[in-house]
Each structure stands twice: as structure tokens, then as C-alpha cells.
Design a protein around this motif. Structure first.
Motif, short mmCIF file in Angstrom:
data_model
loop_
_atom_site.label_atom_id
_atom_site.label_comp_id
_atom_site.label_asym_id
_atom_site.label_seq_id
_atom_site.Cartn_x
_atom_site.Cartn_y
_atom_site.Cartn_z
N CYS A 82 0.85 -1.19 0.00
CA CYS A 82 0.00 0.00 0.00
C CYS A 82 0.89 1.24 0.00
O CYS A 82 1.82 1.33 0.80
N ARG A 92 -2.90 3.71 -3.24
CA ARG A 92 -2.97 2.63 -4.22
C ARG A 92 -2.41 1.36 -3.62
O ARG A 92 -1.48 1.40 -2.82
N LEU A 106 -7.52 3.65 -4.27
CA LEU A 106 -8.35 3.84 -3.08
C LEU A 106 -8.53 5.32 -2.82
O LEU A 106 -7.76 6.15 -3.34
N CYS A 147 -12.39 0.86 4.20
CA CYS A 147 -13.03 1.09 2.90
C CYS A 147 -12.87 -0.14 2.04
O CYS A 147 -12.11 -1.06 2.37
N ARG A 148 -13.60 -0.17 0.93
CA ARG A 148 -13.45 -1.18 -0.09
C ARG A 148 -12.98 -0.51 -1.38
O ARG A 148 -13.29 0.66 -1.61
N PRO A 149 -12.27 -1.24 -2.22
CA PRO A 149 -11.96 -0.69 -3.55
C PRO A 149 -13.25 -0.28 -4.25
O PRO A 149 -14.22 -1.02 -4.28
N TRP A 154 -13.42 7.01 3.05
CA TRP A 154 -13.15 6.10 4.15
C TRP A 154 -14.16 6.29 5.27
O TRP A 154 -14.66 7.39 5.47
#
Length: 330
Positions: A82, A92, A106, A147-149, A154
């Protein structure tokens, strides 16, 4: 900024359980690596990353995708790195050992000068469509971001105060939840995210002697490949010859058997400054020393601790702040 809840663009959903063990995608990544200092950095561009292979005890150079060259690493989990952009704080994920080096975008995090990241954890690989991928970022401040992609922002959750050097998050595949190393009461329930709970605790007289040493201990929760939970304490005692360096020792507690152990079989545990702790079998990765804890940090160097003999073995001192192990890519 971090105390508020940021709404997400994705609809609320209750992700299903996923206990599928992921399969390795790329043979080059079939080994743990320690991510060391960046190299060929010109005008703030991260062109490549030096990675130390503990099996061969050699360093390899991994190129960084162009869109991530103006970034700094902030964590690693499940073989993914990350990074946060130094200009706009965009985030990212990349599986840098994949032949295609997939990059997942992200939402931006607060700038580094506002709050620093302790570590991050993934509930599953972003590549695995069978599982629900949730990203958890633990800040040095008393906050965790989820969070999710594909989300537009967030969700920030306030957590109990934890000393900065003892602040990390991990995901349990077996329990389907995130764990945070705090002894305070903490429990989140959400229809769209896995719960966040404190590390499991235990009471034992066995560790009194170690805890009385003039050193600091950091707990790490890690799951074995079979899902067995282990609580690992990393003790650092200041070196008499070099005040800026520390000598390390480790204690492993088997949570299911409620006892300390010096025998974890052929397993190897990997602990670092920024990575989510992980565990692999030395049988699957010839060259690793079984029944050991591999470690890497700026003040302790890089090496492994043999649990049976309680001996420390240094591999190299080429570590920098925020050193992190990269798990074999799944």
C-alpha cells in the motif's frame, strides 16, 4: 477530520463469509521478502524498491509502476503493498510481483503531516472475486479507517488510545474480523464492514519474568496457515554498546492451549514495522529456518529468532524506518 464518519458511495451490504484459502499466482513471489530502502530515487520519484530474500540472503530490485513513483509505502498485507502519493495523499495497492503488476486505487487519506499511518491489513486479496476485500488502515492517532476498492471515501472509527509503537491491526480469516492490539473495550458492528475487536487476552504467570525486563514488548496477533491463533510478544532491550539499537527476543503464546510455547513446528512468523504479521511453513519455502520468528525494524536490524534455542541470528543491518515484510503473493 478523522473523528467523523465519511459516507461511502457503495451501497450497504452484508458480505458473506469467505474461508477459501487463496492460491499462489506467480512463482517469483513464492517467498517472503523484506522491503528495504527505495533505490534510484530521483526528484522524489520511487523508481524501484530493494527487497531482501531471507531464503537466499540476497537483495533483488523490483521496479515500481510509473503511476506510483511519487509515493511512499505505508503498509503491506497478503502480498500487496500500500502506497500513499506524496502530493495528493491518494492511495494505491499493488501486487508488485504479479507479471501485470495490478494497481488498485483507493480514496485519499489525510496528508502525512496531519496523521501518520501505523500499518494496514486486507481482509482478502483484491484479486479474489470470491472474497470481500476490505482495507483497514491504522493510524498512530486513535483512529482506524475502513473502505473497499471502489468506495468514494473512508469510514473512520475512533479507537482507544494505544501507544504509537504498539499500534497495529490484523485480519483473522477464521474469525472474519479485524483485531486491534488494545486492552480497552472495543467492538464495532456494521452491516457493511467486518467488526473490529481487541486482541484476545490471557493471564499467565509464565510471562512475569520477561515483562519485568527493562525492555518494551509489542504484541502481534498472527494466524497459522491452518487458522490457529498465536500471540507473539516482541521484546526490545536497549543495547549497551549502541543506545540507538535494540536486542530482540520473542515469546509465543498459543491462545487455544492457553500456554507459552517454544515449539511451533516448521512454522515461521514474520514481524516488521509496517506489515501485517503473517506465518508460513518452512517446508513450503525451503531455505527458511523452521520454528523461528523473522523480524525487521530500523532499531533491531533484520534476522530471525530460533524459539527452541532462544538464540538470535542477524541476517543484515540494511533496514530503514518503516521496514516491512511482504508475504508470499497469493
Amino acid at each position: 477530520m478523522l473523528g467523523r464518519i465519511v459516507k461511502l458511495s457503495s451501497s450497504a451490504r452484508n458480505p458473506g463469509l469467505c474461508l477459501v484459502h487463496e492460491q499462489r499466482l506467480f512463482s517469483t513471489a513464492a517467498t517472503p521478502y523484506m522491503l528495504l530502502r527505495s533505490s534510484n530515487a530521483v526528484e522524489e520519484r520511487l523508481v524501484s524498491i530493494d527487497c531482501f530474500d531471507p531464503r537466499k540472503q540476497e537483495t533483488v530490485k523490483i521496479p515500481v509502476p510509473e503511476e506510483m513513483q511519487e509515493s511512499v509505502t505505508i503498509g503491506s498485507s497478503r502480498g500487496w503493498v500500500c502506497l500513499r502519493n506524496i502530493h495528493d495523499s491518494s492511495v494505491r495497492l499493488t501486487n508488485i510481483f504479479n507479471p501485470a503488476a495490478k494497481v488498485v486505487s483507493l480514496p485519499p487519506l489525510p496528508p502525512a503531516n496531519v496523521v501518520k499511518v501505523s500499518n494496514m491489513a486486507l481482509s482478502a486479496s483484491p484479486d479474489d472475486e470470491r472474497c470481500d476485500c476490505v482495507v483497514a488502515v491504522k493510524f498512530l492517532a486513535a483512529t482506524i479507517g475502513l473502505c473497499r476498492p471502489g468506495d468514494s471515501g473512508w469510514t473512520y472509527i475512533q479507537t482507544p488510545e494505544v501507544p504509537a509503537e504498539k499500534s497495529n491491526v490484523m485480519y483473522s480469516v477464521t474469525d472474519q474480523k479485524f483485531y486491534l492490539n488494545t486492552c480497552h473495550s472495543l467492538s464495532t458492528t456494521s452491516s457493511i464492514f467486518p467488526p473490529v475487536s481487541p486482541y484476545p487476552r490471557f493471564h499467565s504467570k509464565e510471562n512475569v519474568g520477561l515483562l519485568s525486563l527493562s525492555c518494551r514488548a509489542m504484541p502481534y496477533l498472527v494466524e497459522t496457515p491452518s487458522g490457529q491463533p498465536l500471540l507473539v510478544f516482541w521484546f526490545k532491550e536497549k543495547s549497551g554498546s549502541d543506545p540507538e539499537k535494540s536486542e530482540s527476543s520473542f515469546l509465543v503464546h498459543d491462545l487455544r492451549k492457553s500456554r507459552h510455547t517454544r515449539d511451533i513446528g516448521d512454522l515461521c512468523i514474520f514481524l516488521g514495522d509496517k506489515n501485517e504479521a503473517f506465518c508460513v511453513s518452512a517446508t513450503d519455502y525451503p531455505g527458511l529456518h523452521p520454528n523461528s520468528v523473522y523480524f525487521g525494524s530500523s532499531d533491531s536490524g533484520l534476522g530471525f529468532f530460533d524459539l527452541a534455542s532462544q538464540t538470535l541470528h542477524h541476517l543484515t543491518d540494511s533496514t530503514t524506518p518503516d521496514s516491512m515484510w511482504l508475504a508470499p503473493l497469493h
